[in-house]
Design an enzyme around this catalytic site. Structure first.
Site, PDB file in Angstrom:
ATOM      1  N   ASN A 240      51.010  33.176  37.540  1.00  0.00           N
ATOM      2  CA  ASN A 240      51.033  31.831  36.954  1.00  0.00           C
ATOM      3  C   ASN A 240      52.026  31.799  35.798  1.00  0.00           C
ATOM      4  OD1 ASN A 240      49.584  32.600  34.423  1.00  0.00           O
ATOM      5  ND2 ASN A 240      48.014  33.131  35.926  1.00  0.00           N
ATOM      6  N   ASP A 309      42.526  33.589  39.706  1.00  0.00           N
ATOM      7  CA  ASP A 309      41.169  33.442  40.230  1.00  0.00           C
ATOM      8  C   ASP A 309      40.997  34.230  41.533  1.00  0.00           C
ATOM      9  OD1 ASP A 309      40.208  31.810  38.212  1.00  0.00           O
ATOM     10  OD2 ASP A 309      41.136  30.034  39.103  1.00  0.00           O
TER      11      ASP A 309
HETATM   12  O1  C5P Z   1      37.266  29.070  34.857  1.00  0.00           O
HETATM   13  P1  C5P Z   1      38.587  29.110  34.178  1.00  0.00           P
HETATM   14  O2  C5P Z   1      39.561  30.053  34.829  1.00  0.00           O
HETATM   15  O3  C5P Z   1      39.216  27.779  33.927  1.00  0.00           O
HETATM   16  O4  C5P Z   1      38.236  29.717  32.713  1.00  0.00           O
HETATM   17  C1  C5P Z   1      39.213  30.005  31.789  1.00  0.00           C
HETATM   18  C2  C5P Z   1      38.705  31.044  30.827  1.00  0.00           C
HETATM   19  O5  C5P Z   1      38.054  32.087  31.533  1.00  0.00           O
HETATM   20  C3  C5P Z   1      39.823  31.694  30.071  1.00  0.00           C
HETATM   21  O6  C5P Z   1      39.312  32.079  28.804  1.00  0.00           O
HETATM   22  C4  C5P Z   1      40.153  32.914  30.920  1.00  0.00           C
HETATM   23  O7  C5P Z   1      40.736  33.956  30.160  1.00  0.00           O
HETATM   24  C5  C5P Z   1      38.791  33.303  31.435  1.00  0.00           C
HETATM   25  N1  C5P Z   1      38.803  33.895  32.768  1.00  0.00           N
HETATM   26  C6  C5P Z   1      38.463  35.235  32.921  1.00  0.00           C
HETATM   27  N2  C5P Z   1      38.434  35.803  34.169  1.00  0.00           N
HETATM   28  C7  C5P Z   1      38.733  35.073  35.259  1.00  0.00           C
HETATM   29  C8  C5P Z   1      39.073  33.718  35.129  1.00  0.00           C
HETATM   30  C9  C5P Z   1      39.111  33.161  33.867  1.00  0.00           C
HETATM   31  O8  C5P Z   1      38.199  35.907  31.916  1.00  0.00           O
HETATM   32  N3  C5P Z   1      38.709  35.646  36.438  1.00  0.00           N
END
Ligand code: C5P
Length: 439
Positions: A240, A309
């Site tokens: 990303n 993700d």
């Molecule tokens: O659910 P989302 O990806 O939008 O959440 C963002 C937050 O979760 C950020 O703080 C990101 O660093 C963390 N995150 C994480 N591990 C993942 C996905 C997101 O720690 N696999």
């Protein structure tokens, strides 16, 4: 299959941005305590003014923006043209200049500064500052600013030892004005003793230290930063646009607040602050592993990384050949690092980020509840905002409160966020680490 997703993706280029140092393997950024700080450098009329030219270079090398203001006496020792060439900004000397005031008025200039450093500060200037004179631009700025003021005294050793100077210095120190030096040694007048201005290198280092605090003294902070890369084949990956800049700025700000910092970083073109322990990782699984190894003995966890993700269930061992057929990649969900840390027994104080293109508050609040984190820093991304930008604006939410951090450099936003985190952390854990200092 639950947790699996079909996607067609291209590999993502490395992020780019403002360049300060060129390394053999490409461009890197440097971050330190003066990075993006606005330093108003006052120069008064002493022979040490010749060293101020070098000082401007040292401050700029450390990333500071420098605005020079000279007294009339200083112009007898060094020309404004020299300082203008080195600082890259017109030097200000006059309080009553219609032209300069139209560009940036003196009150605006006082507000612009993150710190005022007067180097050299003569005995005469020190006396005028003590008594609150406002009869030239520099003394007026010192009265009008809310920024901290630091003085680098430079004078004959007898003048330094004189009772009047001693009394003035005492008063200024009581008011919170910081003294950098003077050093003792040979003086321009041929005598020897205390009163030499510190060398430019020493002054730049001492000035950087003025930005340190002890808000997080004795606490361990773990920060994730940057993107992750999920291999498709040996040459392509899913990633990303995260530059890592926000996470790295948080790392620097936490160090300056006295914390011991571990940084788990995805692939970015940034140099980690020297005092941080940095683990470089590529994939989300590696980031997860590195974080979980440390999360049990950390006080605060800040998840600033933009973690992929999904990862490919099978990454190809050899380069996938181009063909006219659609390419289907089967993806599986990566572990959520933030939620996993928040779910640990005796979890640290957890801070997550929420980068959204719309409905900021709604998604941020949902994320805070779902992942059971203590604080969420939310920002809008897309259309030039967020990821690749040097600036950011955040809406910060916690249980029972919120705060807007308005658009500013990521370094400045990081300092404000670290302040907020320190405040909330100490409220939740009144017995741990340093209590916030009064004022
Ligand atoms: O659910 P989302 O990806 O939008 O959440 C963002 C937050 O979760 C950020 O703080 C990101 O660093 C963390 N995150 C994480 N591990 C993942 C996905 C997101 O720690 N696999």
């Amino acid at each position: 299959m639950p947790g699996h997703k079909q996607a067609m993706v291209e590999s993502c280029p490395l992020p780019t941005g403002r360049i300060t140092v060129r390394h053999q393997i490409g461009y890197t950024f440097t971050m330190n305590s003066l990075c993006n700080k606005r330093v108003l450098l006052g120069i008064t009329g002493g022979i040490a003014a010749y060293k101020s030219a070098e000082l401007v270079r040292r401050l700029r090398e450390q990333g500071a923006e420098v605005q020079v203001v000279m007294t009339h006496a200083a112009c007898e020792f060094i020309t404004p043209l020299t300082l203008q060439a080195l600082s890259g900004k017109p030097v200000r000397t006059e309080l009553f200049s219609t032209q300069a005031e139209a560009a940036m008025g003196h009150i605006e200039l006082a507000r612009w500064s993150d710190i005022i450093l007067v180097a050299p500060a003569t005995a005469h200037f020190i006396a005028r500052l003590t008594y609150g004179f406002a009869d030239d631009l520099l003394s007026t700025l010192c009265l009008a600013t809310e920024a901290p003021i630091a003085l680098a005294p430079a004078m004959n050793h007898q003048m330094w030892k004189n009772a009047a100077t001693r009394a003035n210095i005492r008063i200024l120190e009581e008011r919170g004005i910081r003294l950098l030096g003077p050093a003792a040694g040979d003086q321009a007048c041929g005598e020897s003793g205390p009163g030499r201005m510190l060398e430019p290198d020493q002054l730049a280092t001492a000035l950087a230290e003025c930005f340190s605090s002890s808000r997080l003294q004795g606490l361990r902070i773990l920060i994730t930063a940057g993107p992750t890369q999920e291999a498709i084949d040996p040459v392509r990956y899913i990633s990303n646009r995260s530059s890592g800049r926000m996470g790295y700025a948080l790392c620097q700000a936490a160090l300056e607040a006295g914390a011991e910092v571990s940084l788990v970083s995805g692939p970015v073109a940034l140099e980690a602050p020297a005092r941080a322990r940095c683990h470089r990782v590529s994939t989300a699984m590696e980031m997860y592993q590195a974080v979980m190894d440390e999360a049990g003995h950390t006080d605060i966890f800040i998840a600033a990384a933009a973690v992929s993700d999904y990862r490919c269930i099978h990454s190809a061992q050899t380069k996938i050949k181009k063909s006219t057929d659609p390419l289907n990649l089967v993806l599986e969900l990566n572990p959520d690092i933030l939620a996993s840390v928040a779910a640990l027994p005796g979890a640290p104080f957890t801070v997550g980020f929420a980068a959204e293109t719309d409905s900021l508050e709604e998604y941020a609040m949902d994320k805070m509840t779902r992942k059971r984190v203590d604080m969420i820093a939310a920002n809008l991304v897309g259309e030039g905002k967020g990821f690749e930008s040097l600036e950011n604006a955040l809406e910060v939410y916690w249980n029972g409160g919120s705060c807007s951090l308005h658009l500013d450099s990521k370094e400045r936003i990081a300092h404000q966020l670290i302040e907020l985190i320190a405040e909330r952390f100490h409220e939740k854990n009144p017995d741990q680490g340093t209590e916030p200092a009064a004022g």
